[in-house]
Motif scaffolding. Structure first.
Motif, PDB file in Angstrom:
ATOM      1  N   LYS A 125      35.956  40.107  26.079  1.00 16.76           N
ATOM      2  CA  LYS A 125      36.290  41.477  25.692  1.00 16.76           C
ATOM      3  C   LYS A 125      35.034  42.280  25.398  1.00 16.76           C
ATOM      4  O   LYS A 125      34.868  43.412  25.868  1.00 16.76           O
ATOM      5  N   VAL A 126      34.126  41.687  24.594  1.00 17.74           N
ATOM      6  CA  VAL A 126      32.896  42.395  24.247  1.00 17.74           C
ATOM      7  C   VAL A 126      32.021  42.588  25.475  1.00 17.74           C
ATOM      8  O   VAL A 126      31.397  43.638  25.652  1.00 17.74           O
ATOM      9  N   ALA A 127      31.963  41.581  26.347  1.00 14.92           N
ATOM     10  CA  ALA A 127      31.174  41.698  27.568  1.00 14.92           C
ATOM     11  C   ALA A 127      31.656  42.879  28.405  1.00 14.92           C
ATOM     12  O   ALA A 127      30.852  43.630  28.977  1.00 14.92           O
ATOM     13  N   GLU A 128      32.960  43.063  28.450  1.00 18.04           N
ATOM     14  CA  GLU A 128      33.523  44.199  29.190  1.00 18.04           C
ATOM     15  C   GLU A 128      33.113  45.524  28.563  1.00 18.04           C
ATOM     16  O   GLU A 128      32.760  46.480  29.269  1.00 18.04           O
ATOM     17  N   LEU A 129      33.125  45.574  27.225  1.00 20.23           N
ATOM     18  CA  LEU A 129      32.726  46.802  26.532  1.00 20.23           C
ATOM     19  C   LEU A 129      31.242  47.102  26.754  1.00 20.23           C
ATOM     20  O   LEU A 129      30.858  48.256  26.967  1.00 20.23           O
ATOM     21  N   LEU A 130      30.408  46.062  26.698  1.00 22.71           N
ATOM     22  CA  LEU A 130      28.970  46.245  26.912  1.00 22.71           C
ATOM     23  C   LEU A 130      28.688  46.765  28.311  1.00 22.71           C
ATOM     24  O   LEU A 130      27.824  47.626  28.518  1.00 22.71           O
TER      25      LEU A 130
ATOM     26  N   VAL B 265      29.005  52.860  11.683  1.00 22.49           N
ATOM     27  CA  VAL B 265      28.925  54.245  11.217  1.00 22.49           C
ATOM     28  C   VAL B 265      28.021  55.070  12.129  1.00 22.49           C
ATOM     29  O   VAL B 265      28.320  56.221  12.460  1.00 22.49           O
ATOM     30  N   ALA B 266      26.901  54.484  12.556  1.00 20.54           N
ATOM     31  CA  ALA B 266      25.979  55.204  13.437  1.00 20.54           C
ATOM     32  C   ALA B 266      26.645  55.534  14.771  1.00 20.54           C
ATOM     33  O   ALA B 266      26.529  56.660  15.281  1.00 20.54           O
ATOM     34  N   LEU B 267      27.345  54.555  15.348  1.00 21.74           N
ATOM     35  CA  LEU B 267      28.013  54.804  16.620  1.00 21.74           C
ATOM     36  C   LEU B 267      29.079  55.890  16.485  1.00 21.74           C
ATOM     37  O   LEU B 267      29.206  56.768  17.350  1.00 21.74           O
ATOM     38  N   LYS B 268      29.847  55.843  15.407  1.00 18.57           N
ATOM     39  CA  LYS B 268      30.860  56.885  15.195  1.00 18.57           C
ATOM     40  C   LYS B 268      30.226  58.256  15.045  1.00 18.57           C
ATOM     41  O   LYS B 268      30.818  59.275  15.434  1.00 18.57           O
TER      42      LYS B 268
ATOM     43  N   VAL C 185      26.622  42.917  18.157  1.00 17.36           N
ATOM     44  CA  VAL C 185      25.182  43.205  18.121  1.00 17.36           C
ATOM     45  C   VAL C 185      24.567  42.730  16.803  1.00 17.36           C
ATOM     46  O   VAL C 185      23.460  42.207  16.763  1.00 17.36           O
ATOM     47  N   SER C 186      25.303  42.884  15.718  1.00 15.78           N
ATOM     48  CA  SER C 186      24.818  42.428  14.411  1.00 15.78           C
ATOM     49  C   SER C 186      24.630  40.924  14.357  1.00 15.78           C
ATOM     50  O   SER C 186      23.793  40.423  13.601  1.00 15.78           O
ATOM     51  N   SER C 187      25.404  40.183  15.156  1.00 12.72           N
ATOM     52  CA  SER C 187      25.325  38.718  15.137  1.00 12.72           C
ATOM     53  C   SER C 187      24.125  38.175  15.894  1.00 12.72           C
ATOM     54  O   SER C 187      23.825  36.984  15.808  1.00 12.72           O
ATOM     55  N   LEU C 188      23.415  39.028  16.624  1.00  8.78           N
ATOM     56  CA  LEU C 188      22.311  38.577  17.468  1.00  8.78           C
ATOM     57  C   LEU C 188      21.032  38.390  16.658  1.00  8.78           C
ATOM     58  O   LEU C 188      20.769  39.133  15.716  1.00  8.78           O
ATOM     59  N   PRO C 189      20.206  37.409  17.020  1.00  8.16           N
ATOM     60  CA  PRO C 189      18.918  37.246  16.339  1.00  8.16           C
ATOM     61  C   PRO C 189      17.959  38.357  16.727  1.00  8.16           C
ATOM     62  O   PRO C 189      17.953  38.817  17.876  1.00  8.16           O
ATOM     63  N   GLY C 190      17.171  38.831  15.753  1.00  8.71           N
ATOM     64  CA  GLY C 190      16.247  39.922  16.046  1.00  8.71           C
ATOM     65  C   GLY C 190      15.113  40.005  15.048  1.00  8.71           C
ATOM     66  O   GLY C 190      14.998  39.176  14.139  1.00  8.71           O
ATOM     67  N   ASP C 191      14.286  41.026  15.199  1.00 12.09           N
ATOM     68  CA  ASP C 191      13.083  41.209  14.377  1.00 12.09           C
ATOM     69  C   ASP C 191      13.326  42.025  13.118  1.00 12.09           C
ATOM     70  O   ASP C 191      12.482  42.037  12.217  1.00 12.09           O
TER      71      ASP C 191
ATOM     72  N   ALA D 223      37.919  51.221  17.031  1.00 12.16           N
ATOM     73  CA  ALA D 223      38.120  49.767  16.990  1.00 12.16           C
ATOM     74  C   ALA D 223      37.173  49.072  17.966  1.00 12.16           C
ATOM     75  O   ALA D 223      36.607  48.010  17.659  1.00 12.16           O
ATOM     76  N   GLU D 224      36.973  49.660  19.133  1.00 11.98           N
ATOM     77  CA  GLU D 224      36.054  49.077  20.114  1.00 11.98           C
ATOM     78  C   GLU D 224      34.605  49.186  19.635  1.00 11.98           C
ATOM     79  O   GLU D 224      33.804  48.257  19.825  1.00 11.98           O
ATOM     80  N   LEU D 225      34.257  50.314  19.018  1.00 13.02           N
ATOM     81  CA  LEU D 225      32.903  50.454  18.473  1.00 13.02           C
ATOM     82  C   LEU D 225      32.646  49.411  17.396  1.00 13.02           C
ATOM     83  O   LEU D 225      31.538  48.873  17.287  1.00 13.02           O
ATOM     84  N   LYS D 226      33.660  49.104  16.598  1.00 15.07           N
ATOM     85  CA  LYS D 226      33.507  48.081  15.559  1.00 15.07           C
ATOM     86  C   LYS D 226      33.270  46.709  16.189  1.00 15.07           C
ATOM     87  O   LYS D 226      32.456  45.917  15.691  1.00 15.07           O
ATOM     88  N   GLU D 227      33.940  46.417  17.286  1.00 13.09           N
ATOM     89  CA  GLU D 227      33.732  45.151  18.000  1.00 13.09           C
ATOM     90  C   GLU D 227      32.298  45.066  18.518  1.00 13.09           C
ATOM     91  O   GLU D 227      31.640  44.027  18.402  1.00 13.09           O
TER      92      GLU D 227
END
Length: 217
Positions: free
Chosen positions: A123-128, A162-165, A201-207, A192-196
């Motif tokens: 589902k997320v892959a489709e949204l991305l 919040v930023a996306l909204k 994205v929040s779950s990804l490792p980053g700097d 709802a899709e923006l929240k997904e």
């Protein structure tokens, strides 16, 4: 859609490059962050406008993006009373120095690279794919195609939502963001899709990180 995004991306990169012409001095920036650390230097600190969310992590963020964001607040293209009030006190040189400081802040020499990003759900892959997100933010969301775009991997999910909204908000005097690229992307999705998307994205490792300050200056 992706072709349009890439065209708009090129125009935005050119304009941001012109804005970022001032020489950056991270050491000088350290003396100019008194108004930043009360929110961005405290783990778990939450803003309450226009709703409650964790303030974004900015240590480790790209300097060119911080520069463009602060200029957008200064011009009112990003509507947020507190951030606009702060940005209006900063000269172009101040903004360049603060941006350089936060890009370098918290970096550790020899630190291991972030782990590989987990695969999104179908589902997320489709949204991305629908949003063409990797066209600007990069496949792992931690290495954008140009440093004028933000790293978003690992950023707080509630802030990202919040930023996306905010890119969908129009006609509000004190809240919303005017950005042709992100506005076009965000308006394709339900909240709802923006929240997904934000959750993934929040779950990804980053700097990105929050680095507490030893003391307020």
């Amino acid at each position: 859609m992706n072709k349009l995004l890439l065209t708009l991306s090129s125009l935005l990169v050119a304009s941001v490059t012109a804005i970022s012409a001032h020489a950056q001095d991270a050491k000088a920036g350290e003396t100019k962050i008194a108004m930043c650390i009360g929110c961005h230097g405290i783990h778990g600190y939450k803003a309450s406008f226009p709703e409650v969310y964790q303030v974004p992590m900015i240590s480790g963020q790209n300097a060119k993006f911080i520069t463009s964001a602060l200029n957008a607040y200064k011009k009112g293209e990003r509507k947020h009373p507190t951030m606009r009030g702060i940005a209006e006190t900063l000269s172009d040189q101040d903004i360049a120095d603060v941006a350089a400081y936060y890009e370098a802040h918290g970096k550790v020499e020899g630190a291991a690279a972030p782990a590989a990003a987990p695969a999104p759900s179908a589902k997320v892959a489709e949204l991305l794919t629908k949003g063409g997100c990797v066209a600007c933010h990069g496949a792992d969301f931690n290495k954008p195609i140009d440093p004028s775009y933000p790293k978003v991997a690992g950023q707080h999910a509630d802030y990202l939502f919040v930023a996306l909204k905010s890119y969908k908000t129009e006609g509000h005097a004190t809240w919303g963001r005017a950005n042709g690229i992100m506005g076009g992307v965000a308006k394709q999705f339900s909240n709802a899709e923006l929240k997904e998307l934000a959750k993934y994205v929040s779950s990804l490792p980053g700097d990105l990180k929050t680095v507490p300050q030893k003391r307020f200056r």
